[in-house]
Write an enzyme that holds these catalytic residues in place. Sequence first.
Site, short mmCIF file in Angstrom:
data_model
loop_
_atom_site.label_atom_id
_atom_site.label_comp_id
_atom_site.label_asym_id
_atom_site.label_seq_id
_atom_site.Cartn_x
_atom_site.Cartn_y
_atom_site.Cartn_z
N ARG A 287 0.80 -1.33 -0.15
CA ARG A 287 -0.20 -0.05 -0.14
C ARG A 287 0.81 1.39 0.09
NH1 ARG A 287 -3.38 -3.38 3.87
NH2 ARG A 287 -5.33 -3.49 3.16
N GLU A 413 -11.99 -4.84 -6.76
CA GLU A 413 -12.61 -4.53 -5.73
C GLU A 413 -13.98 -3.65 -6.23
OE1 GLU A 413 -9.70 -2.30 -3.28
OE2 GLU A 413 -8.97 -1.24 -5.24
N ASP A 437 -13.02 -3.82 -0.05
CA ASP A 437 -13.81 -2.58 -0.91
C ASP A 437 -15.04 -3.48 -1.63
OD1 ASP A 437 -13.16 0.04 -0.34
OD2 ASP A 437 -11.19 -0.38 -1.17
N ARG A 447 -17.45 0.54 4.74
CA ARG A 447 -16.40 -0.41 5.57
C ARG A 447 -15.75 0.34 6.91
NH1 ARG A 447 -11.02 -0.50 1.73
NH2 ARG A 447 -9.91 -0.88 3.24
N CYS A 484 -6.15 -10.35 -1.91
CA CYS A 484 -5.35 -9.46 -0.94
C CYS A 484 -6.11 -8.81 -0.08
CB CYS A 484 -4.15 -8.55 -1.70
SG CYS A 484 -5.43 -7.28 -2.84
C1 PEP Z 1 -9.32 -3.99 -0.49
O1 PEP Z 1 -9.93 -3.09 -0.52
O2 PEP Z 1 -9.76 -5.19 -0.21
C2 PEP Z 1 -7.78 -3.78 -0.38
C3 PEP Z 1 -6.96 -4.88 -0.18
O3 PEP Z 1 -7.38 -2.62 -0.25
P1 PEP Z 1 -7.35 -1.39 0.90
O4 PEP Z 1 -7.70 -2.17 2.03
O5 PEP Z 1 -6.38 -0.93 0.85
O6 PEP Z 1 -8.56 -0.63 0.12
MG MG Z 2 -9.52 -1.38 -1.56
#
Ligand code: PEP
Ligand code: MG
Length: 559
Positions: A287, A413, A437, A447, A484
């Site tokens: 990230r 996502e 997401d 979220r 991920c």
């Molecule tokens: C997700 O959205 O699942 C992701 C891995 O990215 P982030 O949590 O950084 O938005």
């Molecule tokens: Mg994400």
Amino acid sequence: MNLRGVGVSPGIGHGPAYLLTARVPEPPEGATHAGDADQEKERAVMALAQVAGELEARGDRAGGEAREILKAQALMAEDPGLVVKIRSLIDRGTAAPRAVHEAFTKYRDVLEGVGGYLGERAADLDDLRDRVIAQLTGQELPGLPPPGDTPYVLVAHDLAPADTALLSGHAVAAFVTEEGGPTSHTAIMARALGVPAVVACAGATTLRPGVEVLVDGTSGEVRARPTESDVARAESVDTARQAAIDRVTGPGRTKDGHPVPLLANVGGPADLEAARSCGAEGVGLYRTEFLFLGRAEPPGAEEQERAYRAALEAFPGGPVIVRTLDAGADKPLAVLPPGSAEPNPALGERGLRLLRAHPEVLETQLDALATAGAGSGGRLRVMAPMVTTAEEARWFAAACRAADLPEAGVMIEVPAAALRARDLVAEVDFVSAGTNDLAQYAFAADRELGALSELHDPWQPALLDLLAGLLAAAAQAGKPGGVCGEAAADPGLACVLAGLGAASLSMGPAALPAVRAALAYHTLEQCRAAAESARAATTAAGARAAARAHLTELEALGL
Ligand code: PEP
Ligand code: MG
């Protein structure tokens, strides 16, 4: 009283509760200084420097991982953006302690808004703020008791690295905090000390000081006034679980040898050591937002290059999947604001949409990645966040090719992207599902809202259907489709994802050993059957139970 949080450092600990809850009082709103702004600014800057120096000295005394963490915290105290904000508040008449309070609060809100790894740094900022205000106002900071004969359970809203740096594992039986997450420093330090820890444990600070507490750092259970047999049972289950997990080493694979590479989610160079020590085979999600945070200008190419090269050097054999900047919505960044006011930022200009509006930012990042990758011999893959259509995927792949990056991918996502994954996969070299997401958008559930956590449950059959479709599309195209998001960190769900055809699983490093064990004790056939039964269920709880009926060893493993 039974409480439950998130277990972030495994093991069983018990002892009397010691509550570290007092904070330095907030300086009164509207407090002004006597009139000499220059003198007041000098006082503030000196206090910041003094605190930074103390933290570094404390880190040097502690050594090891604590040194790096405290150095990073000391750097935050001298963040140019913070200093500018404090100076400008003092110029407008605000007294130094209040200016420090306001500037830190603003910075903290930004970090919290980013969430994930960065959000968990918010406690470090609170600790810094308290130290600087205490320095300016001549107050004592609340501290820890001297080590005694009986190890205590340290309970707090959140713990800062400076609190825990000089602790010895012998003095503390366990940590329990109300705030924090798997990558908070409480979690990092607890794992480094080998002390069980539970974070995000609502109600922890209502425990009575001195009451006996039993903490399970794996299940996240915190029990007040346990009986002797409660303690004995918990310890024997934990010993068996740990032994089973420890027996499994090496790359991720099922019992019958089907490989499922286990990768780490990282937020910057500071996470790489934890990833390696947990046996990660590479990085599945870097990230990059952390590099851009709290800045007026994006970091230059050289600084970025160094950060990316560190990951490639840490994992010379494995893939290193770097996500280009995911700014906007829950990760607002001052360097890349949306073009106009957004009533609903999660549905606004974010991720790749924002990068397309600022091609120069993407270009610098891709160039830095290409330079880091070319010199390293590592397997660099680059992916874009928040991609919705095949046209966006094509655009991103072309940008990567123009920057001489050999492998370009996209995160899936957004439900539209999951539903038409085959069109997106055709444009790129790999895809990676972001379940955090994907759940947010599939269930129309923010979220960030704890009240909607049931809808974020990654066992929801509708989410499993989306994942099944997108992983099948990747497999059909013969291209890697990984996962991920947080879903991959649940040992049972990790088996289900392997059964759905996930080419790799990426998670916070602490989750890797348990996931590795869960896979190693089940065959691919069991994983497939678990996936099929989970998808046939109609509720998240039903899906979990149906999958576990096939994953017969999870119970014995204590997972
Ligand atoms: C997700 O959205 O699942 C992701 C891995 O990215 P982030 O949590 O950084 O938005
Ligand atoms: Mg994400």
